[in-house]
Motif scaffolding. Structure first.
Motif, PDB file in Angstrom:
ATOM      1  N   ASP A  47       0.850  -1.173   0.000  1.00  0.00           N
ATOM      2  CA  ASP A  47       0.000   0.000   0.000  1.00  0.00           C
ATOM      3  C   ASP A  47       0.892   1.231   0.000  1.00  0.00           C
ATOM      4  OD1 ASP A  47      -1.962   1.881   0.295  1.00  0.00           O
ATOM      5  OD2 ASP A  47      -2.487   1.325   2.349  1.00  0.00           O
ATOM      6  N   ASP A  48       0.979   1.916  -1.138  1.00  0.00           N
ATOM      7  CA  ASP A  48       1.852   3.084  -1.251  1.00  0.00           C
ATOM      8  C   ASP A  48       1.385   4.239  -0.372  1.00  0.00           C
ATOM      9  OD1 ASP A  48       3.557   1.852  -3.048  1.00  0.00           O
ATOM     10  OD2 ASP A  48       2.379   2.490  -4.784  1.00  0.00           O
ATOM     11  N   TYR A  49       0.083   4.372  -0.178  1.00  0.00           N
ATOM     12  CA  TYR A  49      -0.440   5.493   0.594  1.00  0.00           C
ATOM     13  C   TYR A  49       0.026   5.437   2.054  1.00  0.00           C
ATOM     14  CZ  TYR A  49      -3.590   8.841   2.674  1.00  0.00           C
ATOM     15  OH  TYR A  49      -4.104   9.891   3.366  1.00  0.00           O
ATOM     16  N   SER A  50      -0.102   4.272   2.680  1.00  0.00           N
ATOM     17  CA  SER A  50       0.285   4.153   4.082  1.00  0.00           C
ATOM     18  C   SER A  50       1.690   3.575   4.262  1.00  0.00           C
ATOM     19  CB  SER A  50      -0.721   3.272   4.831  1.00  0.00           C
ATOM     20  OG  SER A  50      -0.702   1.962   4.302  1.00  0.00           O
ATOM     21  N   ARG A  51       2.383   3.327   3.185  1.00  0.00           N
ATOM     22  CA  ARG A  51       3.735   2.758   3.186  1.00  0.00           C
ATOM     23  C   ARG A  51       3.775   1.393   3.866  1.00  0.00           C
ATOM     24  NH1 ARG A  51       8.625   5.160   2.361  1.00  0.00           N
ATOM     25  NH2 ARG A  51       9.326   4.142   4.242  1.00  0.00           N
ATOM     26  N   ASN A  52       2.716   0.619   3.724  1.00  0.00           N
ATOM     27  CA  ASN A  52       2.706  -0.757   4.216  1.00  0.00           C
ATOM     28  C   ASN A  52       3.186  -1.671   3.104  1.00  0.00           C
ATOM     29  OD1 ASN A  52       1.826  -0.699   6.884  1.00  0.00           O
ATOM     30  ND2 ASN A  52      -0.295  -0.451   6.265  1.00  0.00           N
ATOM     31  N   ASP A  53       4.174  -2.450   3.389  1.00  0.00           N
ATOM     32  CA  ASP A  53       4.700  -3.413   2.434  1.00  0.00           C
ATOM     33  C   ASP A  53       5.176  -4.615   3.243  1.00  0.00           C
ATOM     34  OD1 ASP A  53       5.630  -4.711   0.216  1.00  0.00           O
ATOM     35  OD2 ASP A  53       7.301  -3.343  -0.173  1.00  0.00           O
ATOM     36  N   PHE A  54       4.417  -5.710   3.174  1.00  0.00           N
ATOM     37  CA  PHE A  54       4.784  -6.905   3.915  1.00  0.00           C
ATOM     38  C   PHE A  54       4.172  -8.122   3.242  1.00  0.00           C
ATOM     39  CE2 PHE A  54       0.971  -5.171   5.832  1.00  0.00           C
ATOM     40  CZ  PHE A  54       0.144  -6.272   5.984  1.00  0.00           C
ATOM     41  N   LEU A  78      14.174  -2.933   4.088  1.00  0.00           N
ATOM     42  CA  LEU A  78      13.309  -4.094   3.936  1.00  0.00           C
ATOM     43  C   LEU A  78      13.932  -5.240   4.720  1.00  0.00           C
ATOM     44  CD1 LEU A  78      10.760  -5.115   2.408  1.00  0.00           C
ATOM     45  CD2 LEU A  78      12.335  -6.059   0.724  1.00  0.00           C
ATOM     46  N   GLN A  79      13.202  -5.759   5.704  1.00  0.00           N
ATOM     47  CA  GLN A  79      13.684  -6.883   6.511  1.00  0.00           C
ATOM     48  C   GLN A  79      13.119  -8.166   5.922  1.00  0.00           C
ATOM     49  OE1 GLN A  79      11.998  -7.436  10.421  1.00  0.00           O
ATOM     50  NE2 GLN A  79      13.948  -8.198  11.201  1.00  0.00           N
ATOM     51  N   LYS A  80      13.999  -9.142   5.655  1.00  0.00           N
ATOM     52  CA  LYS A  80      13.587 -10.437   5.127  1.00  0.00           C
ATOM     53  C   LYS A  80      14.006 -11.528   6.107  1.00  0.00           C
ATOM     54  CE  LYS A  80      13.800  -9.468   0.190  1.00  0.00           C
ATOM     55  NZ  LYS A  80      14.368  -9.912  -1.088  1.00  0.00           N
ATOM     56  N   VAL A  81      13.097 -12.452   6.372  1.00  0.00           N
ATOM     57  CA  VAL A  81      13.390 -13.586   7.238  1.00  0.00           C
ATOM     58  C   VAL A  81      13.064 -14.855   6.459  1.00  0.00           C
ATOM     59  CG1 VAL A  81      12.849 -14.757   9.393  1.00  0.00           C
ATOM     60  CG2 VAL A  81      12.808 -12.257   9.297  1.00  0.00           C
ATOM     61  N   THR A  82      14.053 -15.728   6.323  1.00  0.00           N
ATOM     62  CA  THR A  82      13.870 -17.034   5.695  1.00  0.00           C
ATOM     63  C   THR A  82      14.050 -18.060   6.803  1.00  0.00           C
ATOM     64  OG1 THR A  82      14.810 -16.191   3.653  1.00  0.00           O
ATOM     65  CG2 THR A  82      14.687 -18.576   3.880  1.00  0.00           C
ATOM     66  N   TYR A  83      13.115 -19.001   6.907  1.00  0.00           N
ATOM     67  CA  TYR A  83      13.159 -19.931   8.028  1.00  0.00           C
ATOM     68  C   TYR A  83      12.817 -21.344   7.582  1.00  0.00           C
ATOM     69  CZ  TYR A  83       8.093 -19.455   7.948  1.00  0.00           C
ATOM     70  OH  TYR A  83       6.788 -19.445   7.556  1.00  0.00           O
ATOM     71  N   SER A  84      13.170 -22.282   8.460  1.00  0.00           N
ATOM     72  CA  SER A  84      12.799 -23.680   8.252  1.00  0.00           C
ATOM     73  C   SER A  84      12.573 -24.321   9.613  1.00  0.00           C
ATOM     74  CB  SER A  84      13.886 -24.432   7.479  1.00  0.00           C
ATOM     75  OG  SER A  84      15.063 -24.495   8.246  1.00  0.00           O
ATOM     76  N   VAL A  85      11.706 -25.301   9.620  1.00  0.00           N
ATOM     77  CA  VAL A  85      11.427 -26.102  10.803  1.00  0.00           C
ATOM     78  C   VAL A  85      11.475 -27.542  10.321  1.00  0.00           C
ATOM     79  CG1 VAL A  85       9.783 -26.647  12.616  1.00  0.00           C
ATOM     80  CG2 VAL A  85       9.926 -24.315  11.733  1.00  0.00           C
ATOM     81  N   ASN A  86      12.333 -28.342  10.931  1.00  0.00           N
ATOM     82  CA  ASN A  86      12.497 -29.712  10.491  1.00  0.00           C
ATOM     83  C   ASN A  86      12.383 -30.641  11.685  1.00  0.00           C
ATOM     84  OD1 ASN A  86      12.782 -31.542   8.486  1.00  0.00           O
ATOM     85  ND2 ASN A  86      14.887 -30.999   7.959  1.00  0.00           N
TER      86      ASN A  86
END
Length: 117
Positions: A47-54, A78-86
């Protein structure tokens, strides 16, 4: 005295009338609960108006899952989280940032939301 007798009689009658088991109800777990989960989903908001980007993406097959999510931070990165659960290994995440943190001297002025009425 008669009131005490009536209450005692009513209590005994209720106790004797209560069924010992509830017929027709199975207390065991549903059969589908024993099979491992399998799914795949994703969503994103920009959302460019409220600067929400997720956004978030995850897939799971059995006892392992992997996915990622991202969010635009207030400082512009921009925060990116890559995860795994095994299985029993737990949640393993890798966090990264894109961009340079920006701290403007002047705060943006308030803009009212648009009215469509």
């Amino acid at each position: 005295m008669s009131a005490k007798f009536i209450f005692a009689f009513a209590f005994v009658a209720m106790a004797l009338a209560r069924p010992e088991e509830t017929p027709g109800y199975d207390y065991s777990a549903p059969s589908h609960a024993s099979s491992p989960a399998k799914y795949d989903f994703n969503y994103a908001v920009n959302d460019d108006y409220s600067r929400n980007d997720f956004g978030h993406q995850e897939n799971r097959d059995g006892y392992g899952a992997q996915g990622s999510y991202f969010v635009l931070l207030p400082d512009g990165r921009l925060q990116k989280v890559t995860y795994s659960v095994n299985g029993d290994s737990g949640f393993v995440a890798e966090v990264s940032y894109e961009g340079e943190a920006q701290y403007p001297a002047e705060q943006p002025s308030y803009k009212p939301t648009p009215s469509y009425a």
